[in-house]
Each structure stands twice: as C-alpha cells, then as structure tokens.
Motif scaffolding. Structure first.
Motif, PDB file in Angstrom:
ATOM      1  N   TYR A 141       7.920  26.793 -60.563  1.00  0.00           N
ATOM      2  CA  TYR A 141       6.656  26.404 -59.931  1.00  0.00           C
ATOM      3  C   TYR A 141       6.011  25.207 -60.644  1.00  0.00           C
ATOM      4  CZ  TYR A 141       6.493  30.287 -56.666  1.00  0.00           C
ATOM      5  OH  TYR A 141       6.750  31.141 -55.635  1.00  0.00           O
ATOM      6  N   ALA A 142       6.141  25.152 -61.961  1.00  0.00           N
ATOM      7  CA  ALA A 142       5.600  23.996 -62.694  1.00  0.00           C
ATOM      8  C   ALA A 142       6.342  22.723 -62.291  1.00  0.00           C
ATOM      9  CB  ALA A 142       5.691  24.226 -64.202  1.00  0.00           C
ATOM     10  N   CYS A 143       7.651  22.839 -62.099  1.00  0.00           N
ATOM     11  CA  CYS A 143       8.453  21.688 -61.660  1.00  0.00           C
ATOM     12  C   CYS A 143       8.020  21.235 -60.263  1.00  0.00           C
ATOM     13  CB  CYS A 143       9.928  22.065 -61.684  1.00  0.00           C
ATOM     14  SG  CYS A 143      11.025  20.695 -61.318  1.00  0.00           S
ATOM     15  N   ILE A 144       7.820  22.190 -59.363  1.00  0.00           N
ATOM     16  CA  ILE A 144       7.357  21.856 -58.003  1.00  0.00           C
ATOM     17  C   ILE A 144       5.984  21.189 -58.069  1.00  0.00           C
ATOM     18  CG2 ILE A 144       6.633  22.843 -55.782  1.00  0.00           C
ATOM     19  CD1 ILE A 144       9.699  22.737 -56.245  1.00  0.00           C
ATOM     20  N   SER A 145       5.079  21.746 -58.873  1.00  0.00           N
ATOM     21  CA  SER A 145       3.742  21.149 -59.014  1.00  0.00           C
ATOM     22  C   SER A 145       3.834  19.720 -59.536  1.00  0.00           C
ATOM     23  CB  SER A 145       2.875  21.980 -59.961  1.00  0.00           C
ATOM     24  OG  SER A 145       2.651  23.247 -59.433  1.00  0.00           O
ATOM     25  N   PHE A 146       4.707  19.516 -60.525  1.00  0.00           N
ATOM     26  CA  PHE A 146       4.886  18.170 -61.069  1.00  0.00           C
ATOM     27  C   PHE A 146       5.351  17.215 -59.976  1.00  0.00           C
ATOM     28  CE2 PHE A 146       7.424  14.793 -62.905  1.00  0.00           C
ATOM     29  CZ  PHE A 146       6.591  14.317 -63.910  1.00  0.00           C
TER      30      PHE A 146
END
Length: 193
Positions: A141-146
């Motif tokens: 999810y952090a990767c998607i947010s980035f």
C-alpha cells in the motif's frame, strides 16, 4: 450533436468537474478506501486468531512499526498543504510540497521493507508469520501511495492539474491519508496492544 457534446465535455474538463461529478468522485473514493480497509480488518482478526496477544520480547518497535507510521502520518501535512497551494494558484509550491510527501513515503517504505529481511524474531513463529504478512501488505500500500502521489507530482509539473481542476490531487490526498492511518492502526494492533 456529438461534436457539440465533445466540445462541451472538453470545456468542462478544462474548467474542472461539475459539483455533481465532484460529489460522485468523492463518494467513489470513500468506497475505494472502505474496500481497501477490508484487508486491514482481516489482518487484525488473523493477528488475534493466529498469535493471540503474543509479542516477542526482542521485537524492534521502531523499524517496521512506529517509524513508518510517523513518517506516513507526517507526510499527510505537506500533501494537504499542496492542495492549499494549488487552490492559491501556486503549482510550483504544491509540487515542492508533494516532493516532501514523496520523500517521507519512500522513507516509510524502506523502513517497512527492511524488517522483512532483517528482523529480531522467528519468522516462522505465530507472531512472525502475521507480522511479516502485515509488513508485506503495508509495503504494498505504501508503494501504491507513492506511485499515486508521484503521478500527481508529474501532472502538476505538466500543468494538467490546476486550481480549476484539482480532483487528482484531492484523490491522491485521500489515498495517501488512508494508507497512513491504516498502517498506524495496524501497527498499534500488532506491536502495542
């Protein structure tokens, strides 16, 4: 008729979303966040079914825990400020503030990924399995947010997102904020309670 409709839609896009379209988009992003909350809800249940209240004594509460939560939560501030800057017709300042959010998100992602390889507990234990699973989900999810914020950063630089058409930045703010709050919640469930 279709040419007039196309011309009308082009003008609408240049000016921004109508109030009705904006309400629909906001409702859609709320539904998206609710649906993305389902894995976090399941991970909470699995945590207590699999490991109960178990926490290893040598658990590092900072890496893969408190540090990424703090970085993500602090990242909400500049992305909200970027929305304000964009509404004030200052896209360069908005882009700089988004760059700060990107830096904080990338730092959080690194602090989530490192404990997947370097952790101080048995990865095959009941707690270890759920903790490493949660770290993997949070990293995703952090990767998607980035990527979402990075896309908005690029589009602001190309002047495709403006004060008249700010929906993409608002949606990115929702996505990033959801991710920050969801990981903080999961961190407390995993490492604090």
């Amino acid at each position: 008729m279709s040419h007039e409709l196309l011309d009308h839609n082009s003008r609408a896009t240049a000016v921004g979303l109508s109030a009705r379209a904006l309400r629909k988009n906001r409702f859609g992003i709320v539904l998206f966040c609710i649906s993305q909350g389902v894995p976090y809800y399941l991970l909470t249940n699995v945590r207590y079914m699999l490991a109960g209240g178990e926490k290893p004594a040598n658990l590092n509460i900072w890496m893969g825990g408190l540090l990424p939560a703090l970085l993500l939560l602090v990242g909400i501030v500049p992305i909200v400020m970027a929305r304000s800057s964009l509404h004030q017709h200052k896209p360069a300042r908005a882009q700089t503030q988004l760059a700060l959010t990107l830096l904080l998100c990338l730092s959080a992602l690194i602090t989530l990924l490192l404990p997947l390889w370097y952790h101080s507990f048995d990865g095959m234990s009941r707690f270890g399995e759920i903790d490493l699973t949660c770290l993997g989900v949070a990293s995703f999810y952090a990767c998607i947010s980035f990527l979402v914020v990075f896309g908005v950063w690029i589009r602001i630089g190309k002047r495709l997102i403006t004060a008249e058409n700010p929906w993409s930045l608002e949606a990115a703010t929702w996505v990033f904020s959801f991710n920050a709050v969801a990981w903080t919640y999961l961190f407390f469930i995993l490492d604090v309670l």
